[in-house]
Design a protein around this motif. Structure first.
Motif, PDB file in Angstrom:
ATOM      1  N   ALA A  14       0.852  -1.189   0.000  1.00 59.34           N
ATOM      2  CA  ALA A  14       0.000   0.000   0.000  1.00 59.34           C
ATOM      3  C   ALA A  14       0.886   1.235   0.000  1.00 59.34           C
ATOM      4  O   ALA A  14       2.008   1.201   0.498  1.00 59.34           O
ATOM      5  CB  ALA A  14      -0.895  -0.005   1.231  1.00 59.34           C
ATOM      6  N   LEU A  15       0.381   2.299  -0.590  1.00 52.21           N
ATOM      7  CA  LEU A  15       1.072   3.587  -0.562  1.00 52.21           C
ATOM      8  C   LEU A  15       0.086   4.716  -0.429  1.00 52.21           C
ATOM      9  O   LEU A  15      -1.046   4.605  -0.860  1.00 52.21           O
ATOM     10  CB  LEU A  15       1.872   3.897  -1.832  1.00 52.21           C
ATOM     11  CG  LEU A  15       2.176   3.006  -2.944  1.00 52.21           C
ATOM     12  CD1 LEU A  15       2.238   3.807  -4.229  1.00 52.21           C
ATOM     13  CD2 LEU A  15       3.586   2.554  -2.677  1.00 52.21           C
ATOM     14  N   ARG A  30       7.454  -3.649  -2.412  1.00 55.90           N
ATOM     15  CA  ARG A  30       6.969  -3.200  -3.716  1.00 55.90           C
ATOM     16  C   ARG A  30       7.927  -3.583  -4.832  1.00 55.90           C
ATOM     17  O   ARG A  30       7.515  -3.827  -5.929  1.00 55.90           O
ATOM     18  CB  ARG A  30       6.749  -1.690  -3.730  1.00 55.90           C
ATOM     19  CG  ARG A  30       5.595  -1.278  -2.875  1.00 55.90           C
ATOM     20  CD  ARG A  30       5.378   0.205  -2.914  1.00 55.90           C
ATOM     21  NE  ARG A  30       6.551   0.897  -2.453  1.00 55.90           N
ATOM     22  CZ  ARG A  30       7.149   1.887  -3.120  1.00 55.90           C
ATOM     23  NH1 ARG A  30       6.667   2.305  -4.235  1.00 55.90           N
ATOM     24  NH2 ARG A  30       8.210   2.466  -2.639  1.00 55.90           N
ATOM     25  N   GLY A  31       9.206  -3.586  -4.573  1.00 53.54           N
ATOM     26  CA  GLY A  31      10.185  -3.952  -5.593  1.00 53.54           C
ATOM     27  C   GLY A  31      10.084  -3.094  -6.836  1.00 53.54           C
ATOM     28  O   GLY A  31       9.896  -1.884  -6.755  1.00 53.54           O
ATOM     29  N   ASP A  35       7.580   2.367  -9.566  1.00 56.57           N
ATOM     30  CA  ASP A  35       7.303   3.336 -10.626  1.00 56.57           C
ATOM     31  C   ASP A  35       5.958   3.051 -11.282  1.00 56.57           C
ATOM     32  O   ASP A  35       5.206   3.975 -11.604  1.00 56.57           O
ATOM     33  CB  ASP A  35       8.406   3.321 -11.682  1.00 56.57           C
ATOM     34  CG  ASP A  35       9.700   3.916 -11.159  1.00 56.57           C
ATOM     35  OD1 ASP A  35       9.651   4.715 -10.202  1.00 56.57           O
ATOM     36  OD2 ASP A  35      10.764   3.588 -11.719  1.00 56.57           O
ATOM     37  N   ALA A  36       5.634   1.785 -11.474  1.00 56.71           N
ATOM     38  CA  ALA A  36       4.351   1.420 -12.073  1.00 56.71           C
ATOM     39  C   ALA A  36       3.205   1.892 -11.181  1.00 56.71           C
ATOM     40  O   ALA A  36       2.188   2.374 -11.679  1.00 56.71           O
ATOM     41  CB  ALA A  36       4.279  -0.085 -12.303  1.00 56.71           C
ATOM     42  N   ASP A  37       3.356   1.783  -9.865  1.00 59.50           N
ATOM     43  CA  ASP A  37       2.322   2.233  -8.936  1.00 59.50           C
ATOM     44  C   ASP A  37       2.098   3.734  -9.059  1.00 59.50           C
ATOM     45  O   ASP A  37       0.962   4.198  -9.089  1.00 59.50           O
ATOM     46  CB  ASP A  37       2.694   1.899  -7.497  1.00 59.50           C
ATOM     47  CG  ASP A  37       2.550   0.422  -7.184  1.00 59.50           C
ATOM     48  OD1 ASP A  37       1.850  -0.286  -7.932  1.00 59.50           O
ATOM     49  OD2 ASP A  37       3.143  -0.018  -6.190  1.00 59.50           O
ATOM     50  N   LEU A  38       3.160   4.497  -9.142  1.00 62.19           N
ATOM     51  CA  LEU A  38       3.025   5.952  -9.279  1.00 62.19           C
ATOM     52  C   LEU A  38       2.371   6.305 -10.611  1.00 62.19           C
ATOM     53  O   LEU A  38       1.564   7.236 -10.687  1.00 62.19           O
ATOM     54  CB  LEU A  38       4.380   6.640  -9.134  1.00 62.19           C
ATOM     55  CG  LEU A  38       4.969   6.594  -7.724  1.00 62.19           C
ATOM     56  CD1 LEU A  38       6.347   7.243  -7.697  1.00 62.19           C
ATOM     57  CD2 LEU A  38       4.045   7.259  -6.717  1.00 62.19           C
ATOM     58  N   ASN A  39       2.690   5.553 -11.654  1.00 59.73           N
ATOM     59  CA  ASN A  39       2.046   5.770 -12.953  1.00 59.73           C
ATOM     60  C   ASN A  39       0.547   5.440 -12.882  1.00 59.73           C
ATOM     61  O   ASN A  39      -0.273   6.122 -13.501  1.00 59.73           O
ATOM     62  CB  ASN A  39       2.717   4.945 -14.051  1.00 59.73           C
ATOM     63  CG  ASN A  39       4.098   5.455 -14.389  1.00 59.73           C
ATOM     64  OD1 ASN A  39       4.425   6.609 -14.155  1.00 59.73           O
ATOM     65  ND2 ASN A  39       4.931   4.589 -14.930  1.00 59.73           N
TER      66      ASN A  39
END
Length: 106
Positions: A14-15, A30-31, A35-39
């Motif tokens: 979670a973020l 998250r590994g 970056d994919a999560d922020l996108n």
């Protein structure tokens, strides 16, 4: 704060992301997905803004994105967005309940 979501079965990580697209806090591994999560959060904001403009509505509750890496639930927290990545869409009810419980404690 969001570490409590990690106790929910099926949550991978979670973020909490601020309005500038920066991570405020994170929980769980998250590994390379960071970056994919922020996108995903940026794309989610764009979709929500478009829907709000189309419908003339300023409020939203959450947005489910079912992507290759697994489902992600985006939930507004003021001007920030809480991202909860989890294992299976079938877990959505449990994840939404845990998120609502967490938001009630804030």
């Amino acid at each position: 704060m969001i570490e409590a979501l990690m106790e929910t079965r099926g949550v991978r990580h979670a973020l909490l992301v601020n309005a500038q697209g920066e991570i405020v806090t994170a929980a769980g591994p998250r590994g390379p997905e960071a970056d994919a999560d922020l996108n995903l959060v940026a794309a989610g904001r764009a979709v929500i803004a478009s829907l709000q403009a189309t419908q003339g509505s300023g409020e939203w509750n959450d947005l489910l994105l079912d992507v290759d890496g697994g489902p992600v639930l985006l939930t507004p927290v003021g001007d920030q967005i809480l991202l909860a990545a989890f294992d299976d869409v079938a877990s959505l009810g449990r994840i939404r309940f845990a998120v609502r419980r967490l938001l009630g404690q804030i």
